[in-house]
Design an enzyme around this catalytic site. Structure first.
Site, PDB file in Angstrom:
ATOM      1  N   CYS A  92       0.817  -1.209   0.000  1.00  0.00           N
ATOM      2  CA  CYS A  92       0.000   0.000   0.000  1.00  0.00           C
ATOM      3  C   CYS A  92       0.856   1.266   0.000  1.00  0.00           C
ATOM      4  O   CYS A  92       1.760   1.412   0.819  1.00  0.00           O
ATOM      5  CB  CYS A  92      -0.914  -0.007   1.222  1.00  0.00           C
ATOM      6  SG  CYS A  92      -1.919   1.474   1.317  1.00  0.00           S
ATOM      7  N   HIS A  93       0.549   2.168  -0.934  1.00  0.00           N
ATOM      8  CA  HIS A  93       1.270   3.435  -1.008  1.00  0.00           C
ATOM      9  C   HIS A  93       0.453   4.458  -1.790  1.00  0.00           C
ATOM     10  O   HIS A  93      -0.410   4.108  -2.576  1.00  0.00           O
ATOM     11  CB  HIS A  93       2.642   3.262  -1.663  1.00  0.00           C
ATOM     12  CG  HIS A  93       2.599   2.763  -3.068  1.00  0.00           C
ATOM     13  ND1 HIS A  93       2.308   1.456  -3.385  1.00  0.00           N
ATOM     14  CD2 HIS A  93       2.827   3.392  -4.240  1.00  0.00           C
ATOM     15  CE1 HIS A  93       2.353   1.294  -4.696  1.00  0.00           C
ATOM     16  NE2 HIS A  93       2.653   2.462  -5.245  1.00  0.00           N
ATOM     17  N   VAL A  94       0.735   5.727  -1.505  1.00  0.00           N
ATOM     18  CA  VAL A  94       0.168   6.821  -2.279  1.00  0.00           C
ATOM     19  C   VAL A  94       1.310   7.620  -2.886  1.00  0.00           C
ATOM     20  O   VAL A  94       2.410   7.665  -2.343  1.00  0.00           O
ATOM     21  CB  VAL A  94      -0.761   7.735  -1.438  1.00  0.00           C
ATOM     22  CG1 VAL A  94      -1.951   6.964  -0.897  1.00  0.00           C
ATOM     23  CG2 VAL A  94      -0.015   8.422  -0.325  1.00  0.00           C
TER      24      VAL A  94
END
Length: 129
Positions: A92-94
């Site tokens: 998970c990453h933005v």
């Protein structure tokens, strides 16, 4: 098997880290769309953003928010855009991307950055934190 982001979190792979707490880490993307392109990752290795527990998901944007103004000041961009793609690394990453127009949010524009370019940009952003 640990993702590249877990290896960065654990210090096994170098990165230009910007901010960190017990749940999140931010660092410059080595293949930025634009200089200052920053990744914010969860320390919890979860592939899909909507599989995060509510507390972690709820903390992700406030952590990312603290980076927006420093990135904007360091790069001189109009705004810092945020994207969640989540396909390129199963962790998970933005993406926080300096932008002046919507067309700046185009992964087709990404180019490898040199270690010197990353170090210089990281220093500029850290100065603004």
């Amino acid at each position: 098997m640990a993702t590249i982001f877990t290896k960065i979190i654990n210090g096994e792979v170098p990165a230009e880290k910007l901010a960190e707490d017990d749940r999140f880490l931010s660092f410059l993307d080595v293949r930025p769309i634009r200089p200052g392109h920053t990744l914010v990752v969860t320390k919890q290795e979860t592939d899909y953003i909507f599989d995060l527990d509510d507390d972690t998901l709820g903390g992700l944007l406030p952590f990312a928010k603290q980076l927006a103004d420093p990135i904007q000041r360091a790069t001189g961009c109009n705004r810092v855009g945020i994207m969640v793609a989540g396909l390129e690394v199963p962790h998970c990453h933005v993406h926080l991307v300096p932008m002046d127009r919507i067309s700046d949010l185009d992964f087709g524009k990404a180019k490898d950055a040199t270690a010197d370019e990353l170090a210089e940009m990281a220093a500029r952003i850290r100065t603004e934190l």
